[in-house]
Structure formats: structure tokens, C-alpha cells
Design a protein around this motif. Structure first.
Motif, PDB file in Angstrom:
ATOM      1  N   ALA A  30      -9.343  36.274  43.248  1.00 16.86           N
ATOM      2  CA  ALA A  30      -9.622  34.917  42.783  1.00 16.86           C
ATOM      3  C   ALA A  30     -10.387  34.935  41.467  1.00 16.86           C
ATOM      4  O   ALA A  30     -10.093  34.151  40.551  1.00 16.86           O
ATOM      5  CB  ALA A  30     -10.415  34.163  43.849  1.00 16.86           C
ATOM      6  N   ALA A  31     -11.365  35.824  41.352  1.00 11.66           N
ATOM      7  CA  ALA A  31     -12.158  35.902  40.120  1.00 11.66           C
ATOM      8  C   ALA A  31     -11.284  36.284  38.932  1.00 11.66           C
ATOM      9  O   ALA A  31     -11.425  35.711  37.835  1.00 11.66           O
ATOM     10  CB  ALA A  31     -13.286  36.914  40.293  1.00 11.66           C
ATOM     11  N   ASP A  32     -10.382  37.239  39.122  1.00 17.10           N
ATOM     12  CA  ASP A  32      -9.491  37.643  38.030  1.00 17.10           C
ATOM     13  C   ASP A  32      -8.604  36.482  37.585  1.00 17.10           C
ATOM     14  O   ASP A  32      -8.373  36.286  36.382  1.00 17.10           O
ATOM     15  CB  ASP A  32      -8.618  38.824  38.472  1.00 17.10           C
ATOM     16  N   GLU A  33      -8.103  35.705  38.533  1.00 15.61           N
ATOM     17  CA  GLU A  33      -7.248  34.564  38.200  1.00 15.61           C
ATOM     18  C   GLU A  33      -8.039  33.502  37.438  1.00 15.61           C
ATOM     19  O   GLU A  33      -7.529  32.896  36.480  1.00 15.61           O
ATOM     20  CB  GLU A  33      -6.657  33.967  39.475  1.00 15.61           C
ATOM     21  N   ILE A  34      -9.276  33.277  37.835  1.00 16.87           N
ATOM     22  CA  ILE A  34     -10.095  32.269  37.153  1.00 16.87           C
ATOM     23  C   ILE A  34     -10.426  32.724  35.740  1.00 16.87           C
ATOM     24  O   ILE A  34     -10.377  31.934  34.782  1.00 16.87           O
ATOM     25  CB  ILE A  34     -11.373  31.989  37.974  1.00 16.87           C
ATOM     26  N   ARG A  35     -10.761  33.992  35.575  1.00 17.72           N
ATOM     27  CA  ARG A  35     -11.057  34.508  34.225  1.00 17.72           C
ATOM     28  C   ARG A  35      -9.837  34.418  33.320  1.00 17.72           C
ATOM     29  O   ARG A  35      -9.950  34.063  32.139  1.00 17.72           O
ATOM     30  CB  ARG A  35     -11.534  35.962  34.323  1.00 17.72           C
ATOM     31  N   ALA A  36      -8.661  34.726  33.874  1.00 15.26           N
ATOM     32  CA  ALA A  36      -7.443  34.668  33.065  1.00 15.26           C
ATOM     33  C   ALA A  36      -7.122  33.242  32.639  1.00 15.26           C
ATOM     34  O   ALA A  36      -6.635  33.010  31.526  1.00 15.26           O
ATOM     35  CB  ALA A  36      -6.276  35.256  33.860  1.00 15.26           C
ATOM     36  N   ALA A  52     -13.529  26.358  42.122  1.00 15.75           N
ATOM     37  CA  ALA A  52     -14.114  27.302  41.176  1.00 15.75           C
ATOM     38  C   ALA A  52     -13.340  27.312  39.864  1.00 15.75           C
ATOM     39  O   ALA A  52     -13.938  27.332  38.775  1.00 15.75           O
ATOM     40  CB  ALA A  52     -14.136  28.703  41.788  1.00 15.75           C
ATOM     41  N   ASN A  53     -12.031  27.272  39.947  1.00 11.79           N
ATOM     42  CA  ASN A  53     -11.209  27.264  38.739  1.00 11.79           C
ATOM     43  C   ASN A  53     -11.431  25.976  37.944  1.00 11.79           C
ATOM     44  O   ASN A  53     -11.561  26.003  36.707  1.00 11.79           O
ATOM     45  CB  ASN A  53      -9.738  27.406  39.110  1.00 11.79           C
ATOM     46  N   GLU A  54     -11.494  24.845  38.635  1.00 10.19           N
ATOM     47  CA  GLU A  54     -11.696  23.567  37.958  1.00 10.19           C
ATOM     48  C   GLU A  54     -13.084  23.498  37.332  1.00 10.19           C
ATOM     49  O   GLU A  54     -13.253  22.972  36.214  1.00 10.19           O
ATOM     50  CB  GLU A  54     -11.493  22.412  38.939  1.00 10.19           C
ATOM     51  N   ILE A  57     -19.018  28.088  48.011  1.00 11.73           N
ATOM     52  CA  ILE A  57     -18.919  28.741  49.308  1.00 11.73           C
ATOM     53  C   ILE A  57     -17.486  28.580  49.820  1.00 11.73           C
ATOM     54  O   ILE A  57     -16.957  27.481  49.889  1.00 11.73           O
ATOM     55  CB  ILE A  57     -19.905  28.124  50.317  1.00 11.73           C
ATOM     56  N   GLY A  58     -16.864  29.692  50.163  1.00  7.01           N
ATOM     57  CA  GLY A  58     -15.449  29.681  50.513  1.00  7.01           C
ATOM     58  C   GLY A  58     -14.585  29.721  49.266  1.00  7.01           C
ATOM     59  O   GLY A  58     -13.504  29.126  49.229  1.00  7.01           O
ATOM     60  N   GLY A  59     -15.055  30.434  48.245  1.00  2.31           N
ATOM     61  CA  GLY A  59     -14.416  30.386  46.933  1.00  2.31           C
ATOM     62  C   GLY A  59     -13.316  31.381  46.683  1.00  2.31           C
ATOM     63  O   GLY A  59     -12.844  31.494  45.552  1.00  2.31           O
ATOM     64  N   SER A  60     -12.857  32.087  47.705  1.00  6.15           N
ATOM     65  CA  SER A  60     -11.880  33.151  47.453  1.00  6.15           C
ATOM     66  C   SER A  60     -10.432  32.679  47.503  1.00  6.15           C
ATOM     67  O   SER A  60      -9.540  33.380  47.025  1.00  6.15           O
ATOM     68  CB  SER A  60     -12.070  34.298  48.462  1.00  6.15           C
ATOM     69  N   GLU A  61     -10.171  31.503  48.091  1.00  3.62           N
ATOM     70  CA  GLU A  61      -8.789  31.031  48.178  1.00  3.62           C
ATOM     71  C   GLU A  61      -8.782  29.529  48.471  1.00  3.62           C
ATOM     72  O   GLU A  61      -9.824  28.913  48.712  1.00  3.62           O
ATOM     73  CB  GLU A  61      -8.015  31.774  49.271  1.00  3.62           C
ATOM     74  N   GLY A  78     -13.538  33.242  28.564  1.00  2.66           N
ATOM     75  CA  GLY A  78     -14.931  32.970  28.234  1.00  2.66           C
ATOM     76  C   GLY A  78     -15.783  32.596  29.430  1.00  2.66           C
ATOM     77  O   GLY A  78     -17.013  32.628  29.345  1.00  2.66           O
ATOM     78  N   ALA A  79     -15.143  32.243  30.545  1.00  4.68           N
ATOM     79  CA  ALA A  79     -15.905  31.903  31.749  1.00  4.68           C
ATOM     80  C   ALA A  79     -16.499  33.158  32.365  1.00  4.68           C
ATOM     81  O   ALA A  79     -15.847  34.202  32.433  1.00  4.68           O
ATOM     82  CB  ALA A  79     -15.021  31.194  32.762  1.00  4.68           C
ATOM     83  N   GLU A  80     -17.728  33.054  32.811  1.00  8.67           N
ATOM     84  CA  GLU A  80     -18.358  34.152  33.540  1.00  8.67           C
ATOM     85  C   GLU A  80     -18.215  33.861  35.029  1.00  8.67           C
ATOM     86  O   GLU A  80     -18.600  32.779  35.496  1.00  8.67           O
ATOM     87  CB  GLU A  80     -19.830  34.280  33.159  1.00  8.67           C
ATOM     88  N   VAL A  81     -17.660  34.808  35.756  1.00  7.62           N
ATOM     89  CA  VAL A  81     -17.403  34.617  37.184  1.00  7.62           C
ATOM     90  C   VAL A  81     -18.080  35.750  37.951  1.00  7.62           C
ATOM     91  O   VAL A  81     -17.878  36.925  37.629  1.00  7.62           O
ATOM     92  CB  VAL A  81     -15.900  34.600  37.502  1.00  7.62           C
TER      93      VAL A  81
END
Length: 270
Positions: free
Chosen positions: A52-58, A29-31, A18-22, A62-65
Motif C-alpha cells: 500500500a505504501a509503495d502504491e501511495i508513493r507512486a 491514506a492515498n486521498e 488505522i487499517g491503512g493497508s487495503e 513527494g509524499a512521505e509514507v
């Protein structure tokens, strides 16, 4: 827990952030993705969620976001999160939303704004903790991370409702840590100080010596099994001083620091 596979087994396969966009939320979320857990990012604005989702996937191939644009300051916000995550095995809930960019005295704020803060920082939090912990309990594993703050260790003139919401997180988390331990669920309330998140930098400017969101997320997840409270190293002395301060002097001191923050001349983190 140093073994990523064991971490993902105990606290995955999915996490709701919750509050995962920045800021601290996206850092969590990234960790979590780095440790093998798929995050569901929840925040109000779809565009920042997508970034944020694009940055985490990059950063974590293999992570599903997944993303969910929901306003938790409205009465049915928590129910939207519950409906959208139905069918996912949620092993971790991080409740990180709740920073306060609006400095001002309580009675000078618009009531509708305050009512939204009450819903987001108290009611929605309690509802989602109740729901997801209830799903974790039969599995005998999982984690709740309820973000706290040094602000929760004393009344904060100019941020009175925000500070009380952090005290709520501390005491709720401490009680649940004991209650849920017998069900295999870990509960941690990370207590942090000034952090250079986008929201806070935009509102008050960058604070010299403030924590980096990535450091907070990494250190907190390292301590998730060592609850009920983890205090960021930079603010341990501040917390001790506030606990033992005379209440009137504590309120005056905190109020002076808050006013300096709002004026654009924050006190550097020692």
C-alpha cells in the motif's frame, strides 16, 4: 474544503490511518497524500502495508509514507501506535479497522476471537481517539474520522458485536463532535453500506452496486468539516428505514440480509 493547501494546514502535516493497508483505509491514506498530508499506515501485516505504501508513493510523488505493523486486538496495541508516532505532529486520525468477515451467532464464536474484537473495535479505538485528540486540542485544529456503517442502525443477527461496535462509533463520534468543536477539532463518522473491499470480497464475494473505497474516502474527506455524521448516498434510505422500523421486524430483516450475504447470495445495493 476545496483548497488543498488549507486542507493540509488544518488537518496535517501527518495522519494516522488505522487499517491503512487495503480497502477503505488505504483509499483514505492515498486521498490524504493527494491533499498534501503524509500518512502513517497502521495494520497487522507488514507485507500488505509495504504494498500500500509503495502504491501511495507512486501516485503521490513527494509524499512521505510510514508504516507500522501492529495488532490492535491485543491490549498493548494502541500503546505501540502511540510510541511509534511520538514526535510526529498528527493532524488527522482515521480509525477504519473493524470489518467483520466471520459470520456467526454470538455464542457460537470462540471467546478469544470476540475478546480481540472488543479490544480492537472499542478499547483501542477509544484509547487512540483520546490520545490524538488530546494532542490536537492545544494546537486548535485537527480531525477525527471514525468509520461507521449502516450496520450500526440496528441489531444485526450474525454480526451482533460488529454492529454494536459501529453504533459505538456513531454515538462516540457525535458526542465528541460537540465537545471538540470548541477546541477546533472536526469529528466525522462516515456511514457506509456494502463496499467492495478486498476483505469483504474474499469473504462474501463482490456485491453488485456496492461502493468503491476510493469514492468513500474522497467524499468523506470532502465532508470532514460538516460532521458529526456523513451518510453515503446509496444507504440514506436504508438508514431512514432502519431508524423508524419496528425493532423486531428490523432485526428479522437485517438477519435475513446477513444470512444471504454469508451464503454468497447478497442482496444487491439499490
Amino acid at each position: 474544503m476545496s483548497d488543498p493547501t488549507a486542507f493540509a494546514e488544518k488537518y496535517g502535516p501527518w495522519a494516522v490511518v488505522i487499517g491503512g493497508s487495503e480497502g477503505i483505509g488505504s483509499a483514505f491514506a492515498n486521498e490524504l497524500a493527494h491533499r498534501g498530508i503524509n500518512p502513517v499506515l497502521v495494520a497487522r501485516t507488514q507485507s500488505t502495508l509495504d504494498e500500500a505504501a509503495d502504491e501511495i508513493r507512486a501516485a503521490n510523488p513527494g509524499a512521505e509514507v510510514r508504516t507500522l505493523a501492529v495488532d490492535l486486538s491485543v491490549p498493548d496495541g494502541a500503546e505501540q501506535v502511540i510510541a511509534a508516532t511520538d514526535g510526529l505532529e498528527i493532524g488527522t486520525l482515521v480509525y477504519n479497522v473493524g470489518s467483520e468477515p466471520n459470520y456467526g451467532e454470538f455464542i457460537d464464536h470462540d471467546w478469544d476471537m470476540l475478546a480481540g474484537r472488543l479490544q480492537r473495535n472499542f478499547v483501542s479505538k477509544a484509547r487512540l481517539v483520546h490520545h490524538f485528540a488530546g494532542l490536537m486540542a492545544p494546537r486548535g485544529k485537527g480531525a477525527l474520522v471514525l468509520m461507521g456503517s449502516v450496520a450500526g442502525f440496528g441489531g444485526s443477527p450474525g454480526f451482533a458485536l460488529y454492529a454494536s461496535s459501529k453504533a459505538f462509533s456513531h454515538t462516540l463520534g457525535e458526542g465528541l463532535w460537540f465537545e471538540l468543536a470548541k477546541r477546533g477539532i472536526d469529528v466525522l463518522t462516515p456511514v457506509v453500506g456494502q463496499t467492495n473491499t478486498p476483505t469483504m470480497v474474499k469473504a462474501y464475494g463482490r456485491v453488485e452496486g456496492a461502493a468503491a473505497p476510493a469514492d468513500i474516502a474522497r467524499e468523506a474527506l470532502d465532508e470532514v468539516g460538516n460532521g458529526p455524521i456523513w451518510i453515503e448516498a446509496k444507504v440514506r434510505q436504508v438508514v431512514t428505514d432502519r431508524i423508524y422500523a419496528e425493532p423486531a421486524e428490523r432485526a428479522r430483516s437485517i438477519g435475513e440480509r446477513a444470512a444471504r450475504l454469508a451464503s454468497g447470495n447478497p442482496v444487491p445495493v439499490s
